[in-house]
Motif scaffolding. Structure first.
Motif, mmCIF file in Angstrom:
data_model
loop_
_atom_site.group_PDB
_atom_site.id
_atom_site.type_symbol
_atom_site.label_atom_id
_atom_site.label_comp_id
_atom_site.label_asym_id
_atom_site.label_seq_id
_atom_site.Cartn_x
_atom_site.Cartn_y
_atom_site.Cartn_z
ATOM 1 N N PRO A 428 1.101 -1.236 -0.069
ATOM 2 C CA PRO A 428 0.010 0.057 0.073
ATOM 3 C C PRO A 428 0.853 1.241 0.132
ATOM 4 O O PRO A 428 0.418 2.195 -0.568
ATOM 5 C CB PRO A 428 -0.741 -0.107 1.266
ATOM 6 N N GLU A 429 1.838 1.006 0.678
ATOM 7 C CA GLU A 429 2.875 2.515 0.742
ATOM 8 C C GLU A 429 3.512 2.825 -0.757
ATOM 9 O O GLU A 429 3.444 3.920 -1.296
ATOM 10 C CB GLU A 429 4.208 2.458 1.615
ATOM 11 N N LYS A 430 3.759 1.509 -1.298
ATOM 12 C CA LYS A 430 4.203 1.855 -2.645
ATOM 13 C C LYS A 430 3.178 2.431 -3.729
ATOM 14 O O LYS A 430 3.819 3.045 -4.485
ATOM 15 C CB LYS A 430 4.670 0.412 -3.411
ATOM 16 N N ILE A 431 1.989 1.936 -3.745
ATOM 17 C CA ILE A 431 1.018 2.353 -4.344
ATOM 18 C C ILE A 431 0.814 3.988 -4.234
ATOM 19 O O ILE A 431 0.645 4.732 -4.970
ATOM 20 C CB ILE A 431 -0.313 1.542 -4.231
ATOM 21 N N LEU A 432 0.631 4.216 -2.902
ATOM 22 C CA LEU A 432 0.273 5.747 -2.394
ATOM 23 C C LEU A 432 1.655 6.492 -3.167
ATOM 24 O O LEU A 432 1.531 7.650 -3.466
ATOM 25 C CB LEU A 432 0.323 5.972 -1.091
ATOM 26 N N PHE A 433 2.904 6.083 -2.845
ATOM 27 C CA PHE A 433 4.302 6.743 -3.250
ATOM 28 C C PHE A 433 4.020 7.020 -4.668
ATOM 29 O O PHE A 433 4.233 8.168 -5.193
ATOM 30 C CB PHE A 433 5.281 5.905 -2.710
ATOM 31 N N ALA A 434 3.561 6.290 -5.706
ATOM 32 C CA ALA A 434 3.517 6.479 -7.022
ATOM 33 C C ALA A 434 2.366 7.356 -7.281
ATOM 34 O O ALA A 434 2.775 8.489 -8.070
ATOM 35 C CB ALA A 434 3.409 5.190 -7.567
ATOM 36 N N ARG A 435 1.172 7.183 -6.532
ATOM 37 C CA ARG A 435 0.238 8.127 -7.213
ATOM 38 C C ARG A 435 0.427 9.384 -6.379
ATOM 39 O O ARG A 435 -0.129 10.465 -7.087
ATOM 40 C CB ARG A 435 -1.212 7.364 -6.359
ATOM 41 N N LEU A 436 1.009 9.804 -5.430
ATOM 42 C CA LEU A 436 1.477 11.325 -4.926
ATOM 43 C C LEU A 436 2.261 12.024 -6.079
ATOM 44 O O LEU A 436 2.052 13.053 -6.049
ATOM 45 C CB LEU A 436 2.013 11.320 -3.861
ATOM 46 N N SER A 437 2.680 11.169 -7.012
ATOM 47 C CA SER A 437 3.565 12.017 -8.144
ATOM 48 C C SER A 437 2.648 12.684 -9.080
ATOM 49 O O SER A 437 2.914 13.495 -9.803
ATOM 50 C CB SER A 437 4.517 11.025 -8.823
ATOM 51 N N CYS A 438 1.150 12.496 -8.980
ATOM 52 C CA CYS A 438 0.521 13.082 -9.719
ATOM 53 C C CYS A 438 0.310 14.639 -9.682
ATOM 54 O O CYS A 438 -0.155 15.610 -10.120
ATOM 55 C CB CYS A 438 -0.728 12.630 -9.939
ATOM 56 N N PHE A 439 0.942 15.151 -8.178
ATOM 57 C CA PHE A 439 0.727 16.452 -7.675
ATOM 58 C C PHE A 439 1.939 17.026 -8.027
ATOM 59 O O PHE A 439 2.975 16.859 -8.252
ATOM 60 C CB PHE A 439 0.709 16.367 -6.361
ATOM 61 N N SER A 440 1.517 18.553 -8.415
ATOM 62 C CA SER A 440 2.676 19.641 -8.689
ATOM 63 C C SER A 440 3.012 20.128 -7.487
ATOM 64 O O SER A 440 1.982 20.934 -7.052
ATOM 65 C CB SER A 440 2.255 20.121 -10.092
ATOM 66 N N GLY A 441 4.091 20.398 -7.157
ATOM 67 C CA GLY A 441 4.231 21.418 -6.032
ATOM 68 C C GLY A 441 4.029 20.511 -4.808
ATOM 69 O O GLY A 441 4.308 19.376 -4.536
ATOM 70 N N SER A 442 3.196 21.265 -3.767
ATOM 71 C CA SER A 442 2.563 20.674 -2.566
ATOM 72 C C SER A 442 1.171 19.957 -2.598
ATOM 73 O O SER A 442 0.586 20.412 -3.431
ATOM 74 C CB SER A 442 2.967 21.340 -1.446
#
Length: 939
Positions: A428-442
């Motif tokens: 689950p941490e890996k999944i969230l880690f990758a998904r968070l890259s959709c954000f730009s900035g913070s």
């Protein structure tokens, strides 16, 4: 002087020894001492200052010594102290003044009950040059009188304008590199720090900038390039950081060059590699035009332009023979210092012993001293011992070949370290880690839960998973007024993005990201005008990179036109209130173009309407009329509300630009009818009707409409509309000649607009208030208000040029007898007159010129200028307001007394044909009419 210095040393040393202190080092005339207790240290400081003050120095010499105390953990070796505490103390000392005694919060706490023996007072929160969080600084008064010194020279001082961000971690182990970079900055206009991701380029650049704050009188400005996906936004982003106004149709780079031409400024451009060509082009143009400008870049590769000096950021120093490491000899290596600092932040019980020293040395050695790699390894200290981390490196990386350190490429090492950190994550941490890259900035926790949460992470929850990623140093937590924000370091963001690209969720994450921020801006559109406007404005500030990213994703989708218009139309309110007018117009035009195949959808119509408002604010009448005319044509038969919006906009054009008041009132009456029909609040058409009636000189009817509009705004809590309506009421009182009443209304608008962050309305109210103050005889106060208005103007991206403000400034300076400054301001205003087609602007120009001519003693010219102003007022349909007539008549009375009635009338008639060019040549000298005329902000 030799005697004085010798006596100085005796006094300082004696005071230290008397309080059981130890002098462990002297540097020039500076004493470095350590004490057993905080009261002892403060006692030595007070005794030294009192003795220095009592000493009879030769030749009336006066020696004033600044002193500072800080308490913390240090590393002691070879008879000297080292470490972060000493660095913090040096920063504290640097902000003081001669004769001043400063102590840190950690020292003040340790005074405990002994503080009664000393007069200790807080000096407020201050950021030191280590860029860490602000801390309360205290002053010890060492005599009976309260001692006043100039403001502390911290990063928060007005003396050092900057936007350098607070750093969540300390600057460790880069003292030698910092000195080298500072030396290079003295010898070049462009320095680029290069190196692989994670080597510490950004942190070194920021610390360099902090050290140079006293060097650049016009400020140091940090520009984050990493969030930009479009190289065309680089110049616009720099202009935004500098708070420069860019007019519609103006070239942003030209505006930057003009503004920075004579300023001593340092620009720090961070993470340029993904838009390197645009950064190189902009840096080259700026440096060719701006002789006092310096640029410091960070990039994985040089910009490769003329004059560039590059500095490759090295790895931190590492033990060359880890197996010989001991607790005592490890402290000299920067990589070890960094690991210890970060480990202690995670586990305060962490300690280096002779038993674990070889493992720590080997970790730093194998990680090649790469700061980010070391920080990621240190983040594991809560879960693993040093020996276990070392073993993991041996098993996973296989980094060394035959003991050769040169076989360890830095990027490979960092990549391997992030691989390891990633591999240790749960699924689950890996999944969230990758998904968070959709954000730009913070991003916020709320956004992370909405976009990244689903069944794949539901069992644990986004909150716990994100907290775990922060604990593992893969995500950085940032405190903000609206709550904690989160972001990736750029290198880790790129790694996370690759993880997302490898999977099958990228398109879904982009879709969710767009949908979330469409809803976000839709929700915030009305709240930006309500009682929670200030909170929502900060929320929009925090997420502007994400909103821009969502908009660009819409443009990249051939079918994304409707979504692009949804974002553009709803986000337009923010563009307006934040004064980002030029960017807003561009966004509206791009959204409209991208949705050309669906011309009648409501979001596209809304983008037309917002575009009209933004163009109207920029005084671009033709563009505003084009937006609203197109809107009218598209909305008829489809959207009655949008037809009303178009008519309201066209009514503004008729009233404020065409002087077609009857037609304007027809438009507003129809808008009002539709508002009542569909249940919309009628505040805007009521306000516009009141404004139009005021322009016609029908003050009673204008007040009636505006007061009705005020009641509506209060009933529905329409904060911005209430401000605008109250401002219009102030104008009515102003034009009636009721200057005190107008001043009170403008004061209230200014306070509320400043609190709410409504920059456009704040600027208008400041200019009008200055005019009212000047009419009341308060010229000096009016000038201060105009300076405030100028600062607000520069904080916006409004475009165009406000001649009215400069006309008020000319009259104010002339009334104060500051003729040369008034001439400089008038010369600058004169350049923009050809773009001012409104009769009122032209009238105000001639009126200001007349007051300037009178101040220079040119009475005949003053009368001619009055004639020019009168010719304009006679030719338009607008009513000459009472305040303007009072001002005209007062000036005429002075001229009649000086010239006589016949000569005055002759000059008045002659002025009717006077051209602006002739005025400039007769009123100003050649130097002031040249292209190098002064910007009023420099006057």
């Amino acid at each position: 002087m030799q005697f004085a210095l010798r006596r100085h040393d005796e006094i300082i040393r004696s005071a230290i020894v008397a309080q059981k202190g130890v002098v462990f080092k002297t540097v020039g005339d500076a004493f470095c001492a350590a004490f057993w207790t905080a009261p002892d240290a403060v006692g030595a400081m007070v005794e030294a200052q009192q003795s220095l003050a009592a000493e009879r120095w030769p030749d009336s010499m006066e020696i004033k010594v600044r002193m500072a105390l800080h308490t913390g953990v240090v590393d002691f070796r070879d008879g000297d102290y080292f470490g972060r505490t000493l660095n913090r103390l040096a920063r504290l000392l640097a902000i003081g003044h001669g004769g001043q005694c400063l102590i840190s919060e950690s020292t003040q706490v340790l005074l405990k009950g002994d503080s009664a023996n000393f007069n200790v007072r807080p000096m407020g929160l201050h950021r030191l040059k280590d860029l860490e969080n602000p801390e309360t600084v205290f002053q010890v008064d060492w005599n009976s009188d309260a001692q006043d010194f100039p403001p502390l020279r911290s990063l928060d001082s007005d003396e050092f304008p900057n936007n350098l961000p607070v750093q969540t971690t300390s600057f460790v182990g880069r003292e030698q590199e910092l000195e080298q970079v500072l030396n290079l900055m003295e010898r070049t206009h462009l320095l680029t720090l290069t190196g692989a991701g994670g080597c510490g380029k950004s942190r070194l650049a920021l610390q360099t900038a902090a050290e140079l704050t006293a060097r650049f009188s016009d400020g140091i400005w940090f520009v984050e390039i990493a969030p930009l996906q479009d190289g065309d936004l680089v110049a616009q982003t720099i202009a935004g950081v500098l708070k420069l106004s860019v007019g519609q149709g103006q070239n942003v780079l030209d505006v930057l060059c003009t503004n920075l031409k004579s300023k001593e400024t340092l620009l720090v451009l961070d993470n340029c590699e993904h838009v390197i060509a645009d950064c190189a082009r902009i840096a080259d143009a700026l440096l060719r035009s701006c002789k006092s400008l310096r640029i410091l870049c960070t990039s994985r590769e040089p910009l490769t332009i003329s004059g560039e000096v590059t500095y490759r950021v090295p790895s931190l120093s590492v033990p060359s023979q880890p197996f010989l490491a001991t607790e005592e000899n490890l402290g000299q290596y920067a990589s070890v210092q960094l690991f210890i600092d970060r480990a202690l932040a995670i586990d305060p019980s962490f300690a280096v012993t002779n038993d674990n020293a070889p493992s720590l040395a080997d970790i730093c050695f194998r990680l090649d001293g790469i700061p980010l790699a070391i920080e990621l390894a240190a983040a594991r200290i809560r879960s693993f011992s040093l020996e276990e981390i070392r073993a993991r490196l041996n098993d996973s990386f296989k980094l060394l070949t035959g003991g050769s350190r040169t076989a360890l490429p830095r990027q490979q090492t960092l990549r391997s370290l992030i691989d390891w950190s990633y591999d240790l994550l749960s699924e689950p941490e890996k999944i969230l880690f990758a998904r968070l890259s959709c954000f730009s900035g913070s991003w916020s926790m709320e956004a992370a839960e909405a976009i990244c949460g689903d069944r794949a992470v539901a069992d644990i929850g986004v909150v716990d998973l994100l907290s775990a990623l922060v604990d593992k140093s893969l995500v950085v937590a940032l405190p903000r007024p609206t709550g904690t924000r989160f972001r990736f370091l750029e290198t880790i963001r790129q790694y996370a993005s690759e993880c997302l690209e490898r999977g099958s969720e990228r398109d879904d994450m982009i879709r969710r990201h767009i949908e979330y921020f469409i809803e976000f801006v839709c929700d915030g559109r009305t709240k930006l005008e309500g009682p929670d406007c200030s909170i929502w404005r900060v929320r929009y500030d925090d997420d502007i990179d994400n909103i821009r990213s969502a908009f660009h994703h819409c443009l990249a989708d051939p079918k994304g036109g409707e979504n692009a218009c949804k974002i553009a139309g709803d986000f337009g309110t923010y563009f307006y209130h934040r004064g980002l007018i030029t960017e807003g117009i561009d966004v509206m035009q791009r959204a409209i173009t991208h949705s050309a195949d669906t011309p009648h959808i409501k979001p596209r119509l809304s983008a037309h309407n917002v575009g009209g408002w933004l163009a109207h604010t920029a005084n671009n009448t033709e563009l505003a009329e084009s937006f609203w005319t197109d809107l009218m044509g598209l909305a008829v038969g489809h959207e009655p509300e949008m037809v009303a919006a178009a008519r309201n906009g066209l009514g503004l054009v008729c009233s404020q630009h065409r002087q077609e008041y009857s037609l304007a009132l027809e438009h507003f009456e129809e808008t009002l009818r539709v508002a009542h029909t569909v249940g919309r609040t009628p505040s805007i058409p009521l306000m516009n009707m009141g404004d139009t009636l005021m322009r016609m000189g029908e003050y009673d009817r204008a007040e009636e409409k505006l007061e009705e509009g005020m009641r509506v705004c209060i009933q529905h809590e329409l904060t911005e509309s209430l401000l605008t309506t109250r401002f219009a009421l102030g104008l009515v009182q102003m034009h009636r000649g009721n200057f005190e009443e107008a001043h009170q209304l403008f004061d209230q608008v200014i306070a509320d607009a400043r609190h709410g962050g409504f920059l456009v309305r704040l600027y208008d109210a400041l200019v009008a208030n200055a005019d009212a103050l000047l009419a009341m005889g308060g010229a000096q106060q009016a000038l201060e208000v105009l300076d405030d208005a100028n600062a607000v103007w520069e904080a916006q991206d409004v475009g165009g040029y406000d001649l009215e403000c400069q006309a008020v400034r000319v009259r104010t300076l002339a009334s104060l007898g500051r003729v040369e400054e008034a001439k400089a301001t008038f010369a600058y205003a004169h350049r923009s007159l050809p773009n001012m087609h409104q009769p009122m602007s032209q009238y105000l120009f001639f009126d200001a010129a007349a007051h300037l001519a009178l101040a220079t003693g040119k009475h005949t010219l003053t009368a001619e200028l009055q004639g020019a102003a009168q010719a304009i007022s006679d030719s338009w349909a607008e009513y000459l307001h009472v305040d303007l007539k009072l001002r005209f008549d007062a000036l005429a009375d002075k001229l009649k007394d000086t010239l006589g009635q016949p000569a005055y009338q002759d000059s008045l008639a002659a002025g009717a044909t006077t051209s602006p060019a002739e005025i400039a040549s007769r009123l100003l000298d050649a130097k002031q009419t040249a292209d190098t005329m002064l910007d009023p902000s420099s006057v």
